[in-house]
Design a protein around this motif. Structure first.
Motif, PDB file in Angstrom:
ATOM      1  N   TYR A   1      -7.277 -29.991   1.074  1.00 52.62           N
ATOM      2  CA  TYR A   1      -6.426 -30.862   0.270  1.00 52.62           C
ATOM      3  C   TYR A   1      -5.462 -30.018  -0.547  1.00 52.62           C
ATOM      4  N   ALA A   2      -4.216 -30.461  -0.604  1.00 54.75           N
ATOM      5  CA  ALA A   2      -3.179 -29.736  -1.337  1.00 54.75           C
ATOM      6  C   ALA A   2      -2.505 -30.663  -2.337  1.00 54.75           C
ATOM      7  N   VAL A   3      -2.044 -30.067  -3.439  1.00 52.91           N
ATOM      8  CA  VAL A   3      -1.316 -30.809  -4.470  1.00 52.91           C
ATOM      9  C   VAL A   3      -0.046 -30.043  -4.803  1.00 52.91           C
ATOM     10  N   TRP A   4       1.069 -30.750  -4.866  1.00 55.92           N
ATOM     11  CA  TRP A   4       2.349 -30.177  -5.297  1.00 55.92           C
ATOM     12  C   TRP A   4       2.697 -30.754  -6.654  1.00 55.92           C
ATOM     13  N   MET A   5       3.124 -29.893  -7.581  1.00 56.98           N
ATOM     14  CA  MET A   5       3.473 -30.326  -8.938  1.00 56.98           C
ATOM     15  C   MET A   5       4.855 -29.809  -9.310  1.00 56.98           C
ATOM     16  N   ASN A   6       5.714 -30.721  -9.731  1.00 62.69           N
ATOM     17  CA  ASN A   6       7.093 -30.413 -10.088  1.00 62.69           C
ATOM     18  C   ASN A   6       7.123 -29.756 -11.470  1.00 62.69           C
ATOM     19  N   GLN A   7       7.363 -28.452 -11.505  1.00 63.75           N
ATOM     20  CA  GLN A   7       7.305 -27.726 -12.766  1.00 63.75           C
ATOM     21  C   GLN A   7       8.359 -28.194 -13.774  1.00 63.75           C
ATOM     22  N   LYS A   8       9.494 -28.644 -13.276  1.00 61.46           N
ATOM     23  CA  LYS A   8      10.558 -29.077 -14.191  1.00 61.46           C
ATOM     24  C   LYS A   8      10.156 -30.315 -14.992  1.00 61.46           C
ATOM     25  N   ALA A   9       9.207 -31.087 -14.458  1.00 64.07           N
ATOM     26  CA  ALA A   9       8.822 -32.346 -15.089  1.00 64.07           C
ATOM     27  C   ALA A   9       7.478 -32.267 -15.803  1.00 64.07           C
TER      28      ALA A   9
ATOM     29  N   TYR B   1     -17.195 -19.636   4.974  1.00 67.87           N
ATOM     30  CA  TYR B   1     -16.592 -20.951   4.783  1.00 67.87           C
ATOM     31  C   TYR B   1     -17.404 -21.741   3.766  1.00 67.87           C
ATOM     32  N   ILE B   2     -16.800 -21.971   2.620  1.00 69.92           N
ATOM     33  CA  ILE B   2     -17.487 -22.557   1.477  1.00 69.92           C
ATOM     34  C   ILE B   2     -16.456 -23.338   0.669  1.00 69.92           C
ATOM     35  N   ALA B   3     -16.899 -24.090  -0.306  1.00 66.99           N
ATOM     36  CA  ALA B   3     -15.946 -24.762  -1.196  1.00 66.99           C
ATOM     37  C   ALA B   3     -15.153 -23.709  -1.972  1.00 66.99           C
ATOM     38  N   ARG B   4     -13.835 -23.752  -1.850  1.00 68.19           N
ATOM     39  CA  ARG B   4     -12.959 -22.792  -2.533  1.00 68.19           C
ATOM     40  C   ARG B   4     -11.751 -23.520  -3.105  1.00 68.19           C
ATOM     41  N   SER B   5     -11.080 -22.841  -4.010  1.00 69.73           N
ATOM     42  CA  SER B   5      -9.855 -23.398  -4.591  1.00 69.73           C
ATOM     43  C   SER B   5      -8.895 -22.273  -4.919  1.00 69.73           C
ATOM     44  N   GLY B   6      -7.622 -22.618  -4.970  1.00 68.53           N
ATOM     45  CA  GLY B   6      -6.603 -21.626  -5.294  1.00 68.53           C
ATOM     46  C   GLY B   6      -5.338 -22.308  -5.777  1.00 68.53           C
ATOM     47  N   VAL B   7      -4.466 -21.520  -6.416  1.00 72.83           N
ATOM     48  CA  VAL B   7      -3.225 -22.065  -6.950  1.00 72.83           C
ATOM     49  C   VAL B   7      -2.099 -21.079  -6.702  1.00 72.83           C
ATOM     50  N   GLY B   8      -0.899 -21.600  -6.504  1.00 68.61           N
ATOM     51  CA  GLY B   8       0.243 -20.731  -6.230  1.00 68.61           C
ATOM     52  C   GLY B   8       1.529 -21.320  -6.778  1.00 68.61           C
ATOM     53  N   ILE B   9       2.586 -20.539  -6.686  1.00 67.85           N
ATOM     54  CA  ILE B   9       3.910 -20.958  -7.145  1.00 67.85           C
ATOM     55  C   ILE B   9       4.893 -20.826  -5.991  1.00 67.85           C
ATOM     56  N   THR B  10       5.794 -21.799  -5.854  1.00 69.58           N
ATOM     57  CA  THR B  10       6.748 -21.799  -4.756  1.00 69.58           C
ATOM     58  C   THR B  10       8.005 -21.024  -5.128  1.00 69.58           C
ATOM     59  N   ALA B  11       8.874 -20.852  -4.149  1.00 68.47           N
ATOM     60  CA  ALA B  11      10.130 -20.138  -4.396  1.00 68.47           C
ATOM     61  C   ALA B  11      11.008 -20.881  -5.390  1.00 68.47           C
ATOM     62  N   THR B  12      10.840 -22.196  -5.498  1.00 68.71           N
ATOM     63  CA  THR B  12      11.631 -22.986  -6.443  1.00 68.71           C
ATOM     64  C   THR B  12      10.944 -23.136  -7.792  1.00 68.71           C
ATOM     65  N   GLY B  13       9.761 -22.508  -7.952  1.00 68.02           N
ATOM     66  CA  GLY B  13       9.071 -22.544  -9.234  1.00 68.02           C
ATOM     67  C   GLY B  13       8.074 -23.662  -9.399  1.00 68.02           C
ATOM     68  N   ASP B  14       7.858 -24.484  -8.370  1.00 69.47           N
ATOM     69  CA  ASP B  14       6.857 -25.535  -8.468  1.00 69.47           C
ATOM     70  C   ASP B  14       5.464 -24.958  -8.211  1.00 69.47           C
ATOM     71  N   ILE B  15       4.428 -25.726  -8.568  1.00 67.84           N
ATOM     72  CA  ILE B  15       3.043 -25.264  -8.479  1.00 67.84           C
ATOM     73  C   ILE B  15       2.329 -26.002  -7.346  1.00 67.84           C
ATOM     74  N   VAL B  16       1.542 -25.273  -6.560  1.00 68.90           N
ATOM     75  CA  VAL B  16       0.726 -25.885  -5.518  1.00 68.90           C
ATOM     76  C   VAL B  16      -0.731 -25.469  -5.716  1.00 68.90           C
ATOM     77  N   TYR B  17      -1.603 -26.419  -5.519  1.00 69.02           N
ATOM     78  CA  TYR B  17      -3.048 -26.203  -5.633  1.00 69.02           C
ATOM     79  C   TYR B  17      -3.673 -26.607  -4.308  1.00 69.02           C
ATOM     80  N   VAL B  18      -4.659 -25.829  -3.835  1.00 71.36           N
ATOM     81  CA  VAL B  18      -5.355 -26.128  -2.579  1.00 71.36           C
ATOM     82  C   VAL B  18      -6.852 -25.982  -2.799  1.00 71.36           C
ATOM     83  N   SER B  19      -7.629 -26.914  -2.257  1.00 67.63           N
ATOM     84  CA  SER B  19      -9.085 -26.780  -2.272  1.00 67.63           C
ATOM     85  C   SER B  19      -9.674 -27.538  -1.101  1.00 67.63           C
TER      86      SER B  19
END
Length: 400
Positions: A176-184, A310-328
């Motif tokens: 599952y992935a989540v995209w978050m608009n950093q400007k907002a 292979y286990i429950a994991r999570s991570g977070v990153g930043i895109t080239a446009t500065g938005d945030i993405v989370y995956v787990s």
């Protein structure tokens, strides 16, 4: 009458009564001392266990009883026992197979067909993510497509979610992935009462004014006490654990923005830095995955149940446009987590907490008087995990 010798095990007293000999009396004394010593040792151990485990069991929050006992054991030199028990009760995720009806429905989002997305990088006028490329053969309807779940006051999407099979091997599982608009949005590092512990201006739970504009939360990283994270924790001018150059870091700024990168090179201290949360080494840096395909359980990326990749994991990153993405997800290796973060658009990314008891991401709707948390997927922690004191640090997200 012939003289009879005295028995080796008995002697006659002057009045004819039999008494134990000296060796037997000595043995009884030794046994009595050993018994008393054993009882004393058991009592000391019981008192020690009772005194040390009580704060873990009585602490507030939603951590399960088994997780609390495991945390106590790992913090008191009993990691071997916890590991043995986890390994004995662990079942690895299945390989092959197909998604069930509920999973296929999750690919389609919250009851609406996925809307078109741009096929080129987002522009300032249309700040939307591109769909995530399928990681398994034969893409399914809705796989990797983003679906808006949170809007700002202008009606524009500010949080979107997507689901897809994590790799070509685990085809009956979803990530599952989540995209978050950093400007907002604004992002805040919230401390846990155990990790990092101590007294902070920011509370370990969300209530009152902190519920105003709340739209999301996600889990923190590995424990910093002891140093499972291999990195530091800094907030509000106070260093709980020293920061380490080269470690992956979430860096929170006074204007509410968030950046992710390698501390000391990509990101450095300045007056605008409000908090820094480090965790292990970067997963993705400058658009390049930093993890070997065979990376699994260990100090660098975390010890997992039965040392399974292979286990429950999570991570977070930043895109080239500065938005945030989370995956787990429930069946991710370090490598697949990194690949998914990159596929979701991250140019810099880091691993967060792992194992079933600790991964969580929630979105919130309704009003601050009655927040309605919704889980990203069916992980162990309840949806209201952060609406009460949390034992570990986490990130809260609010509308600007």
């Amino acid at each position: 009458m012939p003289h009879q010798p005295v028995s080796a095990s008995r002697r006659e007293t002057s009045d004819g009564d039999a008494t134990p000999d000296k060796p037997r009396r000595r043995t009884r004394r030794v046994l009595k001392v050993l018994f008393r010593g054993t009882v004393a040792a058991v009592l000391v151990i019981a008192v020690y266990v009772g005194v040390t485990i009580y704060p873990y069991l009585s602490g507030p929050g939603t951590d399960s009883g088994s997780a609390r006992v495991a945390e106590w054991a790992r913090d008191h030199h009993l990691s071997w026992a916890v590991t043995w028990l986890e390994n004995e009760t662990y079942a690895p995720p299945p390989t092959g197979g197909a998604l069930n009806t509920v999973q296929r429905k999750a690919l389609l989002g919250p009851g609406v067909a996925p809307r078109p997305h741009p096929t080129a990088p987002a522009t300032a006028a249309v700040d939307l993510p591109t769909n995530i490329p399928a990681q398994a053969a034969g893409p399914l309807p809705g796989e990797g497509a983003w679906h808006a779940v949170t809007y700002n006051s202008a009606g524009n999407p500010v949080i979107e979610e997507a689901a897809l099979r994590p790799d070509a091997k685990h085809t009956s599982e979803l990530a599952y992935a989540v995209w978050m608009n950093q400007k907002a949005l604004t992002f805040t590092l919230q401390p846990g009462y155990q990790q990092p512990g101590g007294n902070w201006p920011v509370p370990d739970s969300l209530s009152g004014p902190a519920l105003q504009g709340l739209v999301a939360t996600w889990n923190g990283g590995f424990k910093v006490n002891p140093d499972d994270a291999l990195g530091g924790y800094y907030a509000d001018g106070v260093t709980a654990v020293p920061l380490v150059s080269g470690r992956a870091a979430e860096v929170f700024y006074r204007d509410g923005s968030l950046r992710i990168g390698a501390w000391g090179s990509d990101l450095t201290m300045n007056p605008n830095v409000l908090a820094v949360r480090e965790n292990l080494s970067p997963l993705v840096r400058a658009g390049v995955v930093q993890v070997d395909a065979g990376a699994g359980s260990g100090t660098q990326w975390g010890y997992t149940i039965s040392n399974d990749y292979y286990i429950a994991r999570s991570g977070v990153g930043i895109t080239a446009t500065g938005d945030i993405v989370y995956v787990s997800g429930s069946a991710l290796s370090v490598a697949t987590l990194a690949q998914l973060l990159k596929a979701a658009g991250a140019v810099n990314a880091m691993e967060l907490d792992i194992n079933p008891d600790w991964v969580s991401f929630m979105t919130y709707s309704d009003s601050e008087a009655k927040p309605d948390p919704v889980k990203l997927w069916n992980f162990i922690q309840p949806a209201d995990r952060y609406l009460q004191p949390a034992s570990r640090d986490f990130v809260s997200v609010h509308l600007r």
